[in-house]
Design a protein around this motif. Structure first.
Motif, mmCIF file in Angstrom:
data_model
loop_
_atom_site.group_PDB
_atom_site.id
_atom_site.type_symbol
_atom_site.label_atom_id
_atom_site.label_comp_id
_atom_site.label_asym_id
_atom_site.label_seq_id
_atom_site.Cartn_x
_atom_site.Cartn_y
_atom_site.Cartn_z
ATOM 1 N N ARG A 157 15.953 1.117 20.032
ATOM 2 C CA ARG A 157 16.032 2.023 21.363
ATOM 3 C C ARG A 157 16.476 3.262 21.536
ATOM 4 O O ARG A 157 16.194 4.069 22.183
ATOM 5 C CB ARG A 157 16.827 1.033 22.566
ATOM 6 C CG ARG A 157 18.365 1.060 22.008
ATOM 7 C CD ARG A 157 19.157 0.318 23.422
ATOM 8 N NE ARG A 157 20.334 0.292 22.949
ATOM 9 C CZ ARG A 157 21.400 -0.067 23.875
ATOM 10 N NH1 ARG A 157 21.042 -0.582 24.782
ATOM 11 N NH2 ARG A 157 22.631 0.090 23.348
ATOM 12 N N VAL A 161 12.185 5.392 22.669
ATOM 13 C CA VAL A 161 12.040 6.006 23.887
ATOM 14 C C VAL A 161 11.788 7.461 24.161
ATOM 15 O O VAL A 161 11.465 7.834 25.201
ATOM 16 C CB VAL A 161 13.301 5.794 25.084
ATOM 17 C CG1 VAL A 161 13.564 4.293 25.058
ATOM 18 C CG2 VAL A 161 14.582 6.315 24.699
ATOM 19 N N GLY A 223 21.469 11.201 17.138
ATOM 20 C CA GLY A 223 20.998 11.797 18.494
ATOM 21 C C GLY A 223 21.964 12.609 18.978
ATOM 22 O O GLY A 223 21.966 14.005 19.189
ATOM 23 N N ALA A 260 12.721 18.276 23.963
ATOM 24 C CA ALA A 260 13.458 16.871 23.536
ATOM 25 C C ALA A 260 14.029 16.503 24.651
ATOM 26 O O ALA A 260 13.702 15.260 24.839
ATOM 27 C CB ALA A 260 14.190 17.314 22.417
ATOM 28 N N ILE A 264 19.388 18.959 27.049
ATOM 29 C CA ILE A 264 19.524 20.069 26.120
ATOM 30 C C ILE A 264 18.962 21.457 26.663
ATOM 31 O O ILE A 264 19.747 22.504 26.322
ATOM 32 C CB ILE A 264 18.591 19.652 24.719
ATOM 33 C CG1 ILE A 264 18.962 18.611 24.105
ATOM 34 C CG2 ILE A 264 18.400 20.887 23.784
ATOM 35 C CD1 ILE A 264 18.333 17.985 22.828
ATOM 36 N N PHE A 318 13.778 23.679 17.768
ATOM 37 C CA PHE A 318 14.634 23.259 16.870
ATOM 38 C C PHE A 318 14.133 21.870 16.360
ATOM 39 O O PHE A 318 13.511 21.104 17.118
ATOM 40 C CB PHE A 318 16.077 23.061 17.413
ATOM 41 C CG PHE A 318 16.155 22.084 18.355
ATOM 42 C CD1 PHE A 318 15.832 22.496 19.825
ATOM 43 C CD2 PHE A 318 16.342 20.733 18.053
ATOM 44 C CE1 PHE A 318 15.855 21.242 20.762
ATOM 45 C CE2 PHE A 318 16.411 19.696 19.225
ATOM 46 C CZ PHE A 318 16.000 20.279 20.523
HETATM 47 O O1 UT7 Z 1 13.089 17.271 18.405
HETATM 48 C C1 UT7 Z 1 14.340 17.066 17.885
HETATM 49 C C2 UT7 Z 1 14.827 15.714 17.575
HETATM 50 N N1 UT7 Z 1 15.569 15.104 18.626
HETATM 51 C C3 UT7 Z 1 16.375 15.455 19.715
HETATM 52 O O2 UT7 Z 1 16.410 16.428 20.062
HETATM 53 C C4 UT7 Z 1 17.153 14.571 20.329
HETATM 54 C C5 UT7 Z 1 18.549 14.918 20.506
HETATM 55 N N2 UT7 Z 1 19.455 14.031 21.150
HETATM 56 C C6 UT7 Z 1 19.371 13.463 22.329
HETATM 57 O O3 UT7 Z 1 18.496 13.751 23.220
HETATM 58 C C7 UT7 Z 1 20.334 12.274 22.838
HETATM 59 O O4 UT7 Z 1 21.494 12.257 21.882
HETATM 60 C C8 UT7 Z 1 19.857 11.027 23.018
HETATM 61 C C9 UT7 Z 1 18.922 11.007 23.880
HETATM 62 C C10 UT7 Z 1 19.264 10.318 21.432
HETATM 63 C C11 UT7 Z 1 21.100 9.849 23.211
HETATM 64 O O5 UT7 Z 1 21.677 10.442 24.410
HETATM 65 P P1 UT7 Z 1 23.254 10.481 24.342
HETATM 66 O O6 UT7 Z 1 23.855 10.838 25.671
HETATM 67 O O7 UT7 Z 1 23.649 11.268 23.124
HETATM 68 O O8 UT7 Z 1 23.755 8.863 24.202
HETATM 69 P P2 UT7 Z 1 24.422 8.178 22.769
HETATM 70 O O9 UT7 Z 1 23.656 8.406 21.537
HETATM 71 O O10 UT7 Z 1 25.993 8.742 22.780
HETATM 72 O O11 UT7 Z 1 24.562 6.760 23.209
HETATM 73 C C12 UT7 Z 1 25.292 6.353 24.487
HETATM 74 C C13 UT7 Z 1 24.919 4.827 24.526
HETATM 75 C C14 UT7 Z 1 25.005 4.263 23.321
HETATM 76 O O12 UT7 Z 1 25.771 2.903 23.619
HETATM 77 P P3 UT7 Z 1 27.213 2.593 23.410
HETATM 78 O O13 UT7 Z 1 27.397 2.677 21.833
HETATM 79 O O14 UT7 Z 1 27.917 3.791 24.226
HETATM 80 O O15 UT7 Z 1 27.702 1.248 24.002
HETATM 81 C C15 UT7 Z 1 23.598 3.948 22.994
HETATM 82 O O16 UT7 Z 1 23.578 2.696 22.368
HETATM 83 O O17 UT7 Z 1 23.721 4.747 25.010
HETATM 84 C C16 UT7 Z 1 22.856 3.617 24.323
HETATM 85 N N3 UT7 Z 1 21.722 3.866 24.191
HETATM 86 C C17 UT7 Z 1 20.700 3.488 24.838
HETATM 87 N N4 UT7 Z 1 20.673 2.613 26.080
HETATM 88 C C18 UT7 Z 1 19.868 2.196 26.807
HETATM 89 C C19 UT7 Z 1 21.064 4.813 23.153
HETATM 90 N N5 UT7 Z 1 19.758 4.503 23.718
HETATM 91 C C20 UT7 Z 1 19.488 3.900 24.549
HETATM 92 C C21 UT7 Z 1 18.243 3.626 25.496
HETATM 93 N N6 UT7 Z 1 18.777 2.751 26.376
HETATM 94 N N7 UT7 Z 1 17.055 3.930 25.100
#
Ligand code: UT7
Length: 333
Positions: A157, A161, A223, A260, A264, A318
């Motif tokens: 997940r 997504v 992420g 992305a 961001i 990026f």
């Molecule tokens: O093109 C270049 C490539 N990629 C990017 O630019 C992506 C850059 N990163 C991001 O856009 C963000 O970091 C994400 C969207 C990937 C994640 O958002 P975040 O606000 O950084 O969330 P996080 O990784 O800190 O996760 C927060 C929580 C976690 O749960 P716990 O550990 O706090 O309980 C994750 O497991 O959100 C959880 N989580 C989800 N929950 C529901 C991660 N993915 C999902 C999901 N649905 N799909």
């Protein structure tokens, strides 16, 4: 024979193609433990496009290329150089660019691929710009195309997504003085590459033995590391490319960023003190299409009149590598 042109190189044709099949956030709720609300609030993404099992990157790249040729009123045989930016090539060899060359009948073109992930389109644009400026080639077809759905772990997940499939294309050639590409800027930091990977065949075996929790040859991403890097580098790269032409952020009419995550984009806008309303986004409809994000967004911004004749436009991306790249253009088409 080389004859360096003193004209700027501009975009004279734009094309785009996204697959018909839509995968919505609600569809994803049935596949992994996620919710429409989480995806929308954490990323801004509402849906993405997905290719079928018989459709590959060269297929959608060719469709975008033909669209751009029509827009430029050019025939495939007139194209001298094809560069495809992709991290999801159909094969290790031939290159996707060679497959596109054959599929569209661009029989006089040299063709090769570039791998700079989501910065790939800006990298390819920069390379093509150099070739045309030196007079080595008269024109170029630059494509960003991805079928990321084929390298996604649909049980993860954290990544499934975020991404989608699509292709965007641009045709470059000399244009009016002081219009077209005014400067580009690129960079890379391989020490951060571990934060965003798609392992290859050799590592495949390593994974099966050491990391059985992962499906082989799929995207893995830290992420939050990429997020922090992205906000900082988008702002820095925008400033650097503007400095090259003695301009500041106040002179910019439109920014077309890599698509992305809306958070961001907002973070970078805040750092740059730039009005969010002047930043074009379409990630809501397509998710992150890596190298295709910027050209598809540019195509839509131009078609929708978000960009006007004479506007100073910044493209900035990026991605994996980690890499970054920006280009500043005076819009003329
Ligand atoms: O093109 C270049 C490539 N990629 C990017 O630019 C992506 C850059 N990163 C991001 O856009 C963000 O970091 C994400 C969207 C990937 C994640 O958002 P975040 O606000 O950084 O969330 P996080 O990784 O800190 O996760 C927060 C929580 C976690 O749960 P716990 O550990 O706090 O309980 C994750 O497991 O959100 C959880 N989580 C989800 N929950 C529901 C991660 N993915 C999902 C999901 N649905 N799909």
């Amino acid at each position: 024979m080389l004859s360096q042109t003193n004209k700027n190189i501009g975009i004279v044709g734009l094309g785009s193609y996204v697959p018909e099949k839509i995968l919505s956030n609600t569809d994803l709720e049935r596949m992994v433990d996620t919710s429409d609300q989480w995806i929308k609030t954490r990323t801004g993404i509402e849906q993405r496009r997905i290719t079928d099992v018989h459709t590959f990157t060269s297929d959608i790249a060719s469709k975008a290329a033909l669209d751009a040729l029509e827009d430029a009123d050019m025939k495939p045989e007139e194209i001298e150089l094809i560069i495809v930016a992709t991290v999801t090539p159909d094969m290790f060899t031939p290159s996707t660019a060679c497959m596109v060359q054959h599929k569209i009948g661009a029989v006089n073109a040299t063709a090769f691929d570039v791998n700079a992930a989501c910065s790939g389109f800006v990298y390819a644009l920069t390379i093509a710009n150099q070739f045309i400026t030196t007079g080595y080639y008269k024109n170029a077809l630059v494509i960003g195309a991805e079928t990321l759905s084929k390298v996604i772990d649909w049980k993860d997940r954290n990544t499934c997504v975020l991404f989608g499939d699509g292709a965007g294309a641009a045709i470059l050639m000399p244009t009016e003085n002081n219009f077209g590409i005014l400067a580009t800027h690129m960079g890379a930091d391989g020490s951060l590459g571990k934060h965003l990977t798609i392992p290859s065949l050799d590592i495949h075996q390593y994974e099966i033995e050491n990391e059985p929790q992962y499906n082989p040859r799929t995207i893995r991403m830290d992420g939050s590391e990429v997020f922090k890097f992205a906000v900082k580098i988008m702002a820095e790269s925008t400033i650097k490319v503007l400095e090259k032409i003695g301009r500041s952020i106040d002179d910019v009419n439109v920014i077309i960023p890599h698509q992305a995550n809306l958070r961001i984009v907002d973070g970078a806008a805040k750092r740059l003190k730039f009005d969010k309303k002047k930043i074009f986004t379409n990630l809501q409809k397509y998710g992150n299409m890596s190298s295709a994000s910027i050209p598809v967004a540019l195509y839509e911004a131009a078609k929708e009149g978000f960009i006007q004749q004479g506007d100073l436009v910044v493209l900035v991306g990026f991605g994996g590598g980690l890499t970054w790249g920006s280009a500043v253009l005076r819009w003329f088409k």
